[in-house]
Design an enzyme around this catalytic site. Structure first.
Site, PDB file in Angstrom:
ATOM      1  N   ASN A   6       0.835  -1.205   0.000  1.00  0.00           N
ATOM      2  CA  ASN A   6       0.000   0.000   0.000  1.00  0.00           C
ATOM      3  C   ASN A   6       0.861   1.243   0.000  1.00  0.00           C
ATOM      4  OD1 ASN A   6      -0.514   1.920   2.538  1.00  0.00           O
ATOM      5  ND2 ASN A   6       0.138  -0.080   3.350  1.00  0.00           N
TER       6      ASN A   6
ATOM      7  N   PHE B  18      -1.762   8.078   4.312  1.00  0.00           N
ATOM      8  CA  PHE B  18      -2.555   8.701   5.381  1.00  0.00           C
ATOM      9  C   PHE B  18      -3.808   9.383   4.832  1.00  0.00           C
ATOM     10  CE2 PHE B  18       1.130   9.519   8.658  1.00  0.00           C
ATOM     11  CZ  PHE B  18       1.186   8.160   8.918  1.00  0.00           C
TER      12      PHE B  18
ATOM     13  N   SER C  25       5.298   5.247   8.755  1.00  0.00           N
ATOM     14  CA  SER C  25       4.671   4.999   7.449  1.00  0.00           C
ATOM     15  C   SER C  25       5.650   5.383   6.353  1.00  0.00           C
ATOM     16  CB  SER C  25       3.401   5.819   7.295  1.00  0.00           C
ATOM     17  OG  SER C  25       3.020   5.825   5.927  1.00  0.00           O
TER      18      SER C  25
ATOM     19  N   ASN D 191       4.840   6.115   3.397  1.00  0.00           N
ATOM     20  CA  ASN D 191       4.111   6.780   2.322  1.00  0.00           C
ATOM     21  C   ASN D 191       3.890   8.275   2.511  1.00  0.00           C
ATOM     22  OD1 ASN D 191       3.787   4.258   0.938  1.00  0.00           O
ATOM     23  ND2 ASN D 191       2.260   3.721   2.482  1.00  0.00           N
ATOM     24  N   THR D 192       4.450   8.847   3.575  1.00  0.00           N
ATOM     25  CA  THR D 192       4.456  10.297   3.737  1.00  0.00           C
ATOM     26  C   THR D 192       5.913  10.725   3.664  1.00  0.00           C
ATOM     27  OG1 THR D 192       2.441  10.320   5.086  1.00  0.00           O
ATOM     28  CG2 THR D 192       3.913  12.201   5.317  1.00  0.00           C
TER      29      THR D 192
ATOM     30  N   LYS E 257       5.404   3.474  17.268  1.00  0.00           N
ATOM     31  CA  LYS E 257       5.412   2.450  16.214  1.00  0.00           C
ATOM     32  C   LYS E 257       6.558   2.711  15.250  1.00  0.00           C
ATOM     33  CE  LYS E 257       2.469   0.066  12.840  1.00  0.00           C
ATOM     34  NZ  LYS E 257       1.098  -0.124  12.355  1.00  0.00           N
TER      35      LYS E 257
ATOM     36  N   ASN F 256       5.786  -1.510  11.337  1.00  0.00           N
ATOM     37  CA  ASN F 256       4.984  -1.093  10.193  1.00  0.00           C
ATOM     38  C   ASN F 256       5.309  -1.956   8.953  1.00  0.00           C
ATOM     39  OD1 ASN F 256       3.298   0.693   8.586  1.00  0.00           O
ATOM     40  ND2 ASN F 256       3.675   2.228  10.166  1.00  0.00           N
TER      41      ASN F 256
HETATM   42  C1  LIG Z   1      -3.749  -1.232   3.578  1.00  0.00           C
HETATM   43  C2  LIG Z   1      -2.910  -0.948   4.786  1.00  0.00           C
HETATM   44  C3  LIG Z   1      -3.006   0.293   5.409  1.00  0.00           C
HETATM   45  C4  LIG Z   1      -2.235   0.563   6.529  1.00  0.00           C
HETATM   46  N1  LIG Z   1      -2.369   1.761   7.159  1.00  0.00           N
HETATM   47  C5  LIG Z   1      -1.667   2.002   8.295  1.00  0.00           C
HETATM   48  C6  LIG Z   1      -1.842   3.222   9.006  1.00  0.00           C
HETATM   49  O1  LIG Z   1      -2.647   4.074   8.644  1.00  0.00           O
HETATM   50  N2  LIG Z   1      -1.081   3.416  10.107  1.00  0.00           N
HETATM   51  C7  LIG Z   1      -0.189   2.494  10.562  1.00  0.00           C
HETATM   52  O2  LIG Z   1       0.468   2.707  11.579  1.00  0.00           O
HETATM   53  N3  LIG Z   1      -0.027   1.317   9.927  1.00  0.00           N
HETATM   54  C8  LIG Z   1      -0.743   1.055   8.816  1.00  0.00           C
HETATM   55  N4  LIG Z   1      -0.582  -0.139   8.177  1.00  0.00           N
HETATM   56  C9  LIG Z   1       0.402  -1.127   8.691  1.00  0.00           C
HETATM   57  C10 LIG Z   1      -0.254  -2.164   9.601  1.00  0.00           C
HETATM   58  O3  LIG Z   1      -0.789  -1.554  10.752  1.00  0.00           O
HETATM   59  C11 LIG Z   1       0.787  -3.231  10.037  1.00  0.00           C
HETATM   60  O4  LIG Z   1       1.760  -2.597  10.830  1.00  0.00           O
HETATM   61  C12 LIG Z   1       1.449  -3.903   8.853  1.00  0.00           C
HETATM   62  O5  LIG Z   1       0.540  -4.096   7.785  1.00  0.00           O
HETATM   63  C13 LIG Z   1       2.053  -5.277   9.209  1.00  0.00           C
HETATM   64  O6  LIG Z   1       1.064  -6.185   9.623  1.00  0.00           O
HETATM   65  P1  LIG Z   1       0.398  -7.290   8.645  1.00  0.00           P
HETATM   66  O7  LIG Z   1       1.541  -8.018   7.963  1.00  0.00           O
HETATM   67  O8  LIG Z   1      -0.410  -8.143   9.560  1.00  0.00           O
HETATM   68  O9  LIG Z   1      -0.441  -6.545   7.667  1.00  0.00           O
HETATM   69  C14 LIG Z   1      -1.344  -0.419   7.034  1.00  0.00           C
HETATM   70  C15 LIG Z   1      -1.256  -1.664   6.404  1.00  0.00           C
HETATM   71  C16 LIG Z   1      -2.030  -1.937   5.288  1.00  0.00           C
HETATM   72  C17 LIG Z   1      -1.927  -3.292   4.624  1.00  0.00           C
END
Ligand SMILES: Cc1cc2nc3c(=O)[nH]c(=O)nc-3n(C[C@H](O)[C@H](O)[C@H](O)COP(=O)(O)O)c2cc1C
Length: 363
Positions: free
Chosen positions: A109, A113, A172, A174-175, A213, A242
């Site tokens: 992704n 934000f 993140s 992406n910012t 985080k 993350n």
């Molecule tokens: C579509 C998507 C959006 C995410 N948005 C955020 C976010 O807004 N803030 C954040 O701290 N992590 C975000 N994450 C990261 C997740 O909270 C997590 O840390 C990461 O995906 C690893 O866990 P997983 O392998 O179980 O997905 C996002 C992950 C995905 C897949």
């Protein structure tokens, strides 16, 4: 896989990933799930002064705008982390910005934000403030903010009273420039001011725990600094971590893997567990850790606890396994406790951390 998942997953997977996510939120809003039975006492976990009925949480990014926290609690999660929320509403990056790597059970992704903004999210959390259950809020800075530290400080002050805990998300990918806040001087100033804001409102808001985080891509030297600063500034815990900007060599979905953004899901597990173990040995039990990245089964959940997590979070695993994954993880963890005759999962936290840090770095 449960009946609902067997029905919903094929439909969701036939759609564009972002439309599927929107539909999943709508389904949770309008087709209430039956409540899951209460958790076995042996699954309970105490961390940051909070009593978690079970250690399985839903990670930030699924319910960014606090639209369905209570439906998620009903689905059996021990806690829900909403957000990331930014102070002002912002659209995020242009679509497409969410990609499913089906062959790898992974997601990329670059949402950036997208947020309804603090006022809307605050209204929703305030409306359910007496509903019970552990609902944390993950906060971030606006892309065009002139003062990013001030964004975090302001959000802590606004959300402390309605959230069970607050996560400072500086990881993140992406910012642009956000992850630079993980460097020592900026991080120290950020955490000092965040904790100060928390203390100032503690008399009215209560002692809201603050978590940090981090990215799984942090060089170990920077991790040394981050943990040391988190300890001195007395944060209550860390989330590791993350999504990763790295691309493990063994990814099969070559075309999608080239998309820019953060990778999550199954291929993230080895790196996420390594960083978790590295963080655990540096934190020395001063604060507990939340493990996120690649949990998709009872086995991977237990591996994360053994690597150092007191609590775990899932997101991508739900995309492929559906909400039935929550019950599957809890059942598997409980059967391990019964098999070993242990009273609590806390007996397993970090038992593999030292050996993991001695292994070759995951490729
Ligand atoms: C579509 C998507 C959006 C995410 N948005 C955020 C976010 O807004 N803030 C954040 O701290 N992590 C975000 N994450 C990261 C997740 O909270 C997590 O840390 C990461 O995906 C690893 O866990 P997983 O392998 O179980 O997905 C996002 C992950 C995905 C897949």
């Amino acid at each position: 896989m449960g009946f609902l998942d067997r029905l919903a997953l094929p439909v969701l997977h036939a759609l564009d990933p972002e439309d599927a996510h929107r539909l999943a939120i709508r389904m949770l809003q309008f087709a209430p799930l039956p409540s899951t039975p209460p958790d076995d006492r042996r699954l309970a976990m105490r961390a940051f002064g909070l009593n978690f009925p079970n250690p399985v949480g839903i990670a930030a990014g699924f319910d960014k705008n606090a639209e369905v926290p209570d439906a998620l609690l009903r689905a059996g999660f021990g806690f829900v982390e909403v957000g990331t929320v930014t102070p002002l509403p912002q659209p995020g990056n242009p679509r497409p910005r969410l990609f499913r790597l089906d062959a790898d059970q992974a997601v990329i992704n670059r949402l950036g934000f997208n947020s309804d903004g603090a006022a809307a999210v605050l209204r929703r959390l305030a409306a359910r403030a007496n509903a019970g259950g552990i609902v944390g809020i993950n906060v971030g800075a606006n892309k065009d903010s002139p003062d990013r530290v001030a964004d975090y400080v302001g959000l802590i002050a606004r959300f402390a009273a309605v959230a069970s805990y607050v996560t400072v998300n500086i990881s993140s990918p992406n910012t642009p420039g956000l992850r630079d806040m993980q460097h020592a001087a900026v991080l120290d100033d950020l955490l000092a001011r965040v904790i100060d804001a928390r203390e100032r409102i503690a008399t009215t808001a209560g002692p809201t725990p603050v978590l940090l985080k981090i990215a799984p891509d942090l060089p170990l030297g920077d991790l040394d600094d981050a943990v040391a600063i988190a300890r001195t500034r007395r944060v209550d815990g860390m989330i590791v971590g993350n999504t990763t900007v790295s691309r493990p060599a063994r990814l099969r979905d070559g075309a999608q893997a080239k998309e820019a953004g953060g990778l999550s899901g199954r291929p993230l597990l080895p790196l996420a567990n390594r960083m978790l173990a590295e963080t655990y040995v540096r934190a020395e039990g001063i604060f507990p850790l939340v493990g996120a990245g690649g949990v998709e089964s009872g086995e991977s959940a237990l591996a994360k606890i053994r690597a150092g997590a007191s609590l775990i979070q899932v997101y991508s695993g739900l995309v492929f396994g559906g909400l039935g994954l929550v019950a599957a993880i809890k059942t598997a963890l409980l059967s391990v406790l019964i098999r070993d005759g242990r009273p609590s999962l806390s007996d397993y936290v970090g038992v593999d951390a030292a050996s993991i840090t001695a292994q070759a770095w995951p490729a």
